[in-house]
Design a protein around this motif. Structure first.
Motif, PDB file in Angstrom:
ATOM      1  N   GLU A  82       6.791  -0.383  -3.105  1.00 30.70           N
ATOM      2  CA  GLU A  82       7.245  -0.177  -1.729  1.00 30.70           C
ATOM      3  C   GLU A  82       6.159  -0.540  -0.719  1.00 30.70           C
ATOM      4  OE1 GLU A  82       8.426   3.871  -1.423  1.00 30.70           O
ATOM      5  OE2 GLU A  82      10.032   3.702  -2.911  1.00 30.70           O
ATOM      6  N   TYR A  83       4.908  -0.662  -1.194  1.00 32.65           N
ATOM      7  CA  TYR A  83       3.807  -0.989  -0.283  1.00 32.65           C
ATOM      8  C   TYR A  83       3.904  -2.461   0.115  1.00 32.65           C
ATOM      9  CZ  TYR A  83      -0.883  -1.543   1.623  1.00 32.65           C
ATOM     10  OH  TYR A  83      -1.946  -1.810   2.457  1.00 32.65           O
ATOM     11  N   SER A  84       4.139  -2.712   1.395  1.00 30.89           N
ATOM     12  CA  SER A  84       4.350  -4.093   1.861  1.00 30.89           C
ATOM     13  C   SER A  84       3.439  -4.472   3.025  1.00 30.89           C
ATOM     14  CB  SER A  84       5.815  -4.279   2.285  1.00 30.89           C
ATOM     15  OG  SER A  84       6.147  -3.371   3.330  1.00 30.89           O
ATOM     16  N   ASN A  85       2.476  -3.614   3.357  1.00 34.96           N
ATOM     17  CA  ASN A  85       1.614  -3.882   4.512  1.00 34.96           C
ATOM     18  C   ASN A  85       0.740  -5.110   4.293  1.00 34.96           C
ATOM     19  OD1 ASN A  85       2.689  -1.452   5.251  1.00 34.96           O
ATOM     20  ND2 ASN A  85       0.767  -0.332   5.309  1.00 34.96           N
ATOM     21  N   ASP A  86       0.523  -5.861   5.370  1.00 33.66           N
ATOM     22  CA  ASP A  86      -0.518  -6.880   5.364  1.00 33.66           C
ATOM     23  C   ASP A  86      -1.252  -6.822   6.702  1.00 33.66           C
ATOM     24  OD1 ASP A  86       0.568  -8.849   7.324  1.00 33.66           O
ATOM     25  OD2 ASP A  86       2.143  -9.115   5.839  1.00 33.66           O
ATOM     26  N   ASN A  87      -2.344  -7.561   6.809  1.00 35.82           N
ATOM     27  CA  ASN A  87      -3.222  -7.378   7.976  1.00 35.82           C
ATOM     28  C   ASN A  87      -2.691  -7.984   9.271  1.00 35.82           C
ATOM     29  OD1 ASN A  87      -3.651 -10.065   7.458  1.00 35.82           O
ATOM     30  ND2 ASN A  87      -5.847  -9.877   7.021  1.00 35.82           N
ATOM     31  N   THR A  88      -1.535  -8.622   9.238  1.00 36.44           N
ATOM     32  CA  THR A  88      -0.955  -9.150  10.482  1.00 36.44           C
ATOM     33  C   THR A  88      -0.711  -8.022  11.483  1.00 36.44           C
ATOM     34  OG1 THR A  88       0.138 -10.935   9.275  1.00 36.44           O
ATOM     35  CG2 THR A  88       0.958 -10.450  11.492  1.00 36.44           C
ATOM     36  N   MET A 124      -2.858  -2.487  -4.457  1.00 37.88           N
ATOM     37  CA  MET A 124      -1.483  -2.046  -4.193  1.00 37.88           C
ATOM     38  C   MET A 124      -0.604  -3.215  -3.786  1.00 37.88           C
ATOM     39  SD  MET A 124      -1.928   1.758  -2.492  1.00 37.88           S
ATOM     40  CE  MET A 124      -2.662   1.168  -0.977  1.00 37.88           C
ATOM     41  N   ALA A 125      -1.151  -4.131  -2.986  1.00 39.03           N
ATOM     42  CA  ALA A 125      -0.388  -5.312  -2.593  1.00 39.03           C
ATOM     43  C   ALA A 125      -0.023  -6.157  -3.809  1.00 39.03           C
ATOM     44  CB  ALA A 125      -1.177  -6.139  -1.588  1.00 39.03           C
ATOM     45  N   CYS A 126      -0.881  -6.117  -4.836  1.00 39.33           N
ATOM     46  CA  CYS A 126      -0.614  -6.863  -6.067  1.00 39.33           C
ATOM     47  C   CYS A 126       0.350  -6.122  -6.989  1.00 39.33           C
ATOM     48  CB  CYS A 126      -1.919  -7.128  -6.810  1.00 39.33           C
ATOM     49  SG  CYS A 126      -2.993  -8.355  -6.024  1.00 39.33           S
ATOM     50  N   GLY A 127       0.761  -4.905  -6.601  1.00 38.96           N
ATOM     51  CA  GLY A 127       1.732  -4.159  -7.384  1.00 38.96           C
ATOM     52  C   GLY A 127       1.151  -3.215  -8.414  1.00 38.96           C
ATOM     53  N   LEU A 128      -0.119  -2.821  -8.242  1.00 42.46           N
ATOM     54  CA  LEU A 128      -0.747  -1.931  -9.211  1.00 42.46           C
ATOM     55  C   LEU A 128      -0.861  -0.513  -8.656  1.00 42.46           C
ATOM     56  CD1 LEU A 128      -3.701  -4.089 -10.584  1.00 42.46           C
ATOM     57  CD2 LEU A 128      -1.305  -4.074 -11.266  1.00 42.46           C
ATOM     58  N   PRO A 129      -0.305   0.483  -9.340  1.00 45.12           N
ATOM     59  CA  PRO A 129      -0.552   1.870  -8.943  1.00 45.12           C
ATOM     60  C   PRO A 129      -2.022   2.196  -9.148  1.00 45.12           C
ATOM     61  CG  PRO A 129       0.619   1.788 -11.038  1.00 45.12           C
ATOM     62  CD  PRO A 129       0.556   0.376 -10.531  1.00 45.12           C
ATOM     63  N   TYR A 175       0.725   6.362  -3.631  1.00 45.56           N
ATOM     64  CA  TYR A 175       0.829   5.222  -4.553  1.00 45.56           C
ATOM     65  C   TYR A 175       0.012   5.390  -5.826  1.00 45.56           C
ATOM     66  CZ  TYR A 175       2.615   3.323  -0.195  1.00 45.56           C
ATOM     67  OH  TYR A 175       3.331   3.122   0.971  1.00 45.56           O
ATOM     68  N   GLY A 176      -0.290   6.631  -6.186  1.00 47.64           N
ATOM     69  CA  GLY A 176      -1.056   6.831  -7.409  1.00 47.64           C
ATOM     70  C   GLY A 176      -1.438   8.275  -7.609  1.00 47.64           C
ATOM     71  N   LEU A 177      -2.537   8.496  -8.339  1.00 44.86           N
ATOM     72  CA  LEU A 177      -3.007   9.829  -8.683  1.00 44.86           C
ATOM     73  C   LEU A 177      -4.503   9.933  -8.420  1.00 44.86           C
ATOM     74  CD1 LEU A 177      -1.185  10.183 -12.123  1.00 44.86           C
ATOM     75  CD2 LEU A 177      -0.623  11.447 -10.040  1.00 44.86           C
ATOM     76  N   GLN A 178      -4.950  11.107  -7.990  1.00 48.27           N
ATOM     77  CA  GLN A 178      -6.371  11.289  -7.753  1.00 48.27           C
ATOM     78  C   GLN A 178      -7.006  12.090  -8.878  1.00 48.27           C
ATOM     79  OE1 GLN A 178      -6.938  13.275  -3.990  1.00 48.27           O
ATOM     80  NE2 GLN A 178      -6.453  15.290  -4.815  1.00 48.27           N
ATOM     81  N   PHE A 179      -8.321  11.892  -9.074  1.00 41.14           N
ATOM     82  CA  PHE A 179      -9.045  12.605 -10.125  1.00 41.14           C
ATOM     83  C   PHE A 179     -10.350  13.155  -9.568  1.00 41.14           C
ATOM     84  CE2 PHE A 179     -10.712   8.272 -10.347  1.00 41.14           C
ATOM     85  CZ  PHE A 179     -12.065   8.453 -10.560  1.00 41.14           C
TER      86      PHE A 179
END
Length: 217
Positions: free
Chosen positions: A198-204, A146-151, A168-172
């Protein structure tokens, strides 16, 4: 996905001043009902935002990727093998597997484990991230994607993964459903792409939360 660790956590419950769970699922799995605890979602290192893929269109070949460092069967290798078989029969996708795998699985587009910066630059070369992993207490691979921009298309029994990826995606539920969800995401790619960006979290922030709890104790 590691029953022995679950039992160790349960054994420490009476002796712990405070408990931190990486997901709501992990807390429920342990069955803890006390108040001296907090759920803090994991987050990826900042480097995974460095090469973020912001392109919201897909070319004629949809590029799908996953990565795992464990050979645990719960990572879902059998589903990845089914995806490769589907592609071999003419499915209009490309699938790349990165990481460790059991010897009995051979993926055409395969990369061995990479250092963090390499994986952070490799993942954004794809359009969609899939994970068939189940029962993960604190899954880092989907956070990196997600941080890399992939749904993300993820298994409904993924443990922490639905907690992390529900927006941020779909479940199966199985292979056929996964293929249906891939088609749905491809057909509405801009929608899912813009959401995951929109996902911008990091471990800081995660580290700061842990330190605050330690200081208070």
């Amino acid at each position: 996905s590691k029953p022995e660790l679950t039992e160790l956590v349960k054994a420490t419950l009476p002796h712990s001043d405070f408990l931190i769970f990486p997901s709501e699922w992990a807390k429920e799995k342990i069955g803890y009902t006390g108040e001296n605890c907090k759920v803090i979602h994991n987050a990826p290192p900042e480097i995974f935002h460095k090469y973020k893929n912001v392109e919201d269109t897909i070319g004629p070949r949809v590029k799908i990727v996953t990565h795992h460092w464990s050979k645990n069967p719960k990572k879902g290798f059998h589903i990845y093998a089914q995806l490769q078989e589907y592609i071999c029969r003419g499915g209009d996708y490309e699938f790349t597997y990165i990481g460790r795998k059991p010897d009995e699985y051979n993926f055409f587009n395969y990369h061995s484990p990479m250092p963090a910066e390499e994986i952070a630059s490799e993942l954004p070369r794809h359009h969609i991230y899939i994970t068939a992993s189940i029962e993960e207490a604190g899954a880092n691979h989907v956070l990196e994607a997600m941080a890399c921009g992939l749904p993300v298309i993820f298994h409904q029994d993924g443990g922490s993964i639905p907690n992390y990826c529900e927006n941020y995606g779909l479940q199966f539920s199985g292979f056929a459903d996964m293929m249906s969800k891939i088609d749905e995401m491809v057909n509405n790619y801009k929608q899912y792409k813009h959401k995951v960006l929109e996902y911008s979290n990091d471990n800081t922030s995660v580290i700061e939360s842990y330190l605050e709890i330690v200081d208070n104790i």
